[in-house]
Design an enzyme around this catalytic site. Structure first.
Site, PDB file in Angstrom:
ATOM      1  N   ASP A 211      -3.658   9.683  10.519  1.00 61.52           N
ATOM      2  CA  ASP A 211      -3.752  10.123  11.907  1.00 61.52           C
ATOM      3  C   ASP A 211      -2.606  11.086  12.246  1.00 61.52           C
ATOM      4  O   ASP A 211      -1.455  10.856  11.857  1.00 61.52           O
ATOM      5  CB  ASP A 211      -3.655   8.864  12.795  1.00 61.52           C
ATOM      6  N   GLU A 272      -5.661  14.100   8.958  1.00 65.80           N
ATOM      7  CA  GLU A 272      -6.137  14.659  10.221  1.00 65.80           C
ATOM      8  C   GLU A 272      -5.052  15.614  10.692  1.00 65.80           C
ATOM      9  O   GLU A 272      -4.006  15.183  11.171  1.00 65.80           O
ATOM     10  CB  GLU A 272      -6.349  13.558  11.276  1.00 65.80           C
TER      11      GLU A 272
HETATM   12  C1  GLC Z   1      -5.954  10.987  16.620  1.00 66.39           C
HETATM   13  C2  GLC Z   1      -7.102  10.017  16.843  1.00 66.39           C
HETATM   14  C3  GLC Z   1      -7.328   9.856  18.315  1.00 66.39           C
HETATM   15  C4  GLC Z   1      -6.061   9.309  18.938  1.00 66.39           C
HETATM   16  C5  GLC Z   1      -4.855  10.176  18.596  1.00 66.39           C
HETATM   17  C6  GLC Z   1      -3.568   9.470  18.890  1.00 66.39           C
HETATM   18  O1  GLC Z   1      -6.248  12.266  17.027  1.00 66.39           O
HETATM   19  O2  GLC Z   1      -8.248  10.477  16.182  1.00 66.39           O
HETATM   20  O3  GLC Z   1      -8.397   9.000  18.592  1.00 66.39           O
HETATM   21  O4  GLC Z   1      -6.206   9.245  20.323  1.00 66.39           O
HETATM   22  O5  GLC Z   1      -4.811  10.486  17.230  1.00 66.39           O
HETATM   23  O6  GLC Z   1      -3.333   8.449  17.965  1.00 66.39           O
END
Ligand code: GLC
Length: 560
Positions: A211, A272
């Protein structure tokens, strides 16, 4: 089906994202849980997927749907126990399905032991140094230390008094105030995350989704540099940005890779990271995480030239570092693709969603057709296909969730500018009747609309032309068709139609336009996302040898 030790299993895998709270509730408390997932392994097997990715299931107050983690090495008691997790993992592995868990390293929750300790500790203490605490500006420190913005609140700084702190400092949170950011310049944080990764890898977890992978390292040198907006997706970051994509973050992932490679097969990871392709290759290099999400299609319209450009760039990019591409049309943060594609490209989607869908008409059927056609196209490409739960049912975004039931901090904290992401997180409909459409006996934690009945797994399983039936057949065929990671484009003579083939004679043609497209005799039609109009000799469903006419917004697979 036993899992192989093939260390390349991930390169062309299909990964199904489970949002655990909204998948299946086994104990009737309204929240999906681990035993719920275990109870649906037959369903997951019927999809012919290679792996599931579980969004966070760790102890959490759910201030951000579980991305606010209290304890990285446990299961939320609301969702089950570690023993339930182990049993789920065992049964998934027995069914030949691997498991990714979500690692949230940028921030913990404000209920994490370390944050509670930090709030109770003195400024300058070791406990505070695990997070980012600073004195404020202004005569009495009454102003935030810098102008950094937060994704979910106007400022990335909250005063410690909001968390019960007795001193006059501020702490940093790039997301909600309940999500304090770790100080990744502190070696203790690096060590603790290595421990967390090892904890799950030792239990048998096969992969990790990372994440906010570009956010860990910040420029914390004094005085703090101001930055009042987030660099957009297309910002050519240099590696010396204040908050994101700093060069030092790669040292962290190189160390993680060493740990992953101690396992057989090596553990895999996917980043991500919302950064430009030329920066993304660092995250996905084989010395680091190995793979990164390719989000370009999330932003795209259902349009042939947009798709083609993205496909070409992404495939070229993946070759640069020995990775393979990832394809996804949605996830738990995005509007459902059926809805996106059912709106004209010019529509301001956020405004439309905020209005409860009243500012512009939605073409429900065209949207579903396009989303299913898009999915069949990406499944035929080299690389990984990610499917977000409910996508295989062609679900639309749920609109008009009453304000008092909205859970997403994107809405609650962000000056209510955007109703947020709850519309794609509504619990799945398993049956067409009954309490919460078979999700659980205790109702659903977000309201399900009446139209869910016709999109349930039960309804769609009984309909050979439903999105679910098209997905099931496509995924089963894909398994038998996987080949070298190459594609060849073919001229179609129509700007709205894309046609490519793979080295083994697997052809994929997608009609993005509004008219019919005659594809001539190429080989045997093995699958199509919508019925074909025959032109020539028609030998019955799925066996059209002399070509046919491809309906608007549909994809056909042909084997030569
Ligand atoms: C990422 C997750 C999202 C979350 C954010 C903060 O982008 O996919 O759902 O709100 O991180 O952790």
């Amino acid at each position: 089906m036993a899992l192989t030790k093939d260390k390349n299993w991930w390169r062309q895998a299909v990964i199904y994202q489970i949002y655990p709270r909204s998948f299946k509730d086994s104990n009737g408390d309204g929240l999906g849980d681990i035993k719920g997932i275990t109870s649906k392994i037959d369903y997951l097997s019927s999809l012919n997927i290679d792996a599931v990715w579980l969004s966070p299931f760790y102890p959490s107050a759910l201030a951000d749907g579980g991305y606010d983690v209290d304890d990285y090495r446990d299961v939320d008691p609301k969702l089950g126990t570690l023993a339930d997790f182990d049993e789920m993992l065992r049964q998934l592995h027995d069914a030949g399905i691997r498991v990714f868990v979500d690692i949230v390293p940028n921030h913990s929750s404000n209920r994490h032991e370390w944050f509670k300790e930090a709030i109770a500790a003195e400024p300058g203490s070791a406990a505070r140094n695990r997070y980012i605490f600073r004195d404020g500006k202004g005569a009495n420190g009454e102003l935030p230390p810098s102008n950094w913005p937060s994704h979910f609140a106007p400022s990335a700084w909250s005063h410690e008094s909001t968390q019960g702190g007795k001193h006059n400092q501020w702490y940093c949170h790039l997301f909600a105030p309940e999500q304090p950011d770790f100080n990744w310049d502190n070696r203790e944080i690096e060590e603790d995350f290595l421990k967390t990764l090892k904890f799950w890898a030792d239990r048998g977890v096969d992969g990790f989704r990372i994440d906010v992978a570009a956010g860990l390292k910040k420029d914390l040198s004094e005085p703090l540099r101001d930055q009042d907006t987030y660099p957009g997706f297309n910002n050519p970051m240099t590696g010396d940005d204040v908050l994101f994509d700093r060069n030092e973050v790669h040292e962290v992932y190189k160390e993680w890779r060493k740990l992953f490679n101690q396992y057989d097969p090596p553990r895999v990871a996917v980043a991500e990271a919302y950064v430009r392709p030329e920066r993304l290759v660092h995250y996905s290099s084989q010395e680091e995480l190995g793979q990164a999400f390719n989000f370009d299609l999330l932003e795209a319209n259902f349009n042939a030239s947009e798709y083609k450009k993205i496909i070409d760039t992404s495939l070229k990019q993946a070759k640069l570092n020995g990775s393979s591409t990832t394809w996804c049309l949605n996830n738990h943060d995005q509007m459902r693709p059926a809805t996106k594609y059912g709106l004209l490209p010019i529509v301001d989607r956020i405004r439309w969603k905020n209005s409860g869908g009243t500012t512009h008409p939605l073409d429900i059927t065209a949207g579903i057709n396009a989303a299913v056609a898009g999915s069949m196209l990406i499944m035929a490409l080299p690389g990984c296909t990610y499917i977000y739960q409910g996508e295989e049912l062609g679900l639309h975004e749920v609109l008009g969730i009453p304000e008092d039931q909205i859970q997403d901090p994107q809405y609650l904290r962000n000056l209510k500018a955007d109703v947020g992401r709850d519309g794609c997180r509504v619990p799945l409909p398993w049956s067409s009747t009954g309490r919460s459409f078979g999700f659980g006996d205790g109702g659903a934690h977000l309201p399900q609309p009446a139209w869910f009945a016709q999109y349930s797994v039960e309804a769609e399983s009984n309909d050979a032309s439903s999105p679910l039936s098209v997905f099931r057949k496509a995924l089963a065929l894909r398994k038998t068709l996987i080949t070298e990671e190459e594609i060849t484009w073919h001229e179609t003579g129509d700007d709205d139609v894309l046609h490519f083939s793979r080295p083994n004679g697997w052809h994929c043609i997608t009609n993005f336009g509004g008219g019919l497209y005659n594809f001539g005799a190429i080989g045997e039609v093995i699958h199509s996302s919508a019925p074909l109009a025959p032109s020539g000799i028609y030998k019955g469903h799925g066996n059209l040898t002399l070509g046919g006419e491809l309906a608007p917004a549909s994809t056909v697979w042909i084997k030569k």
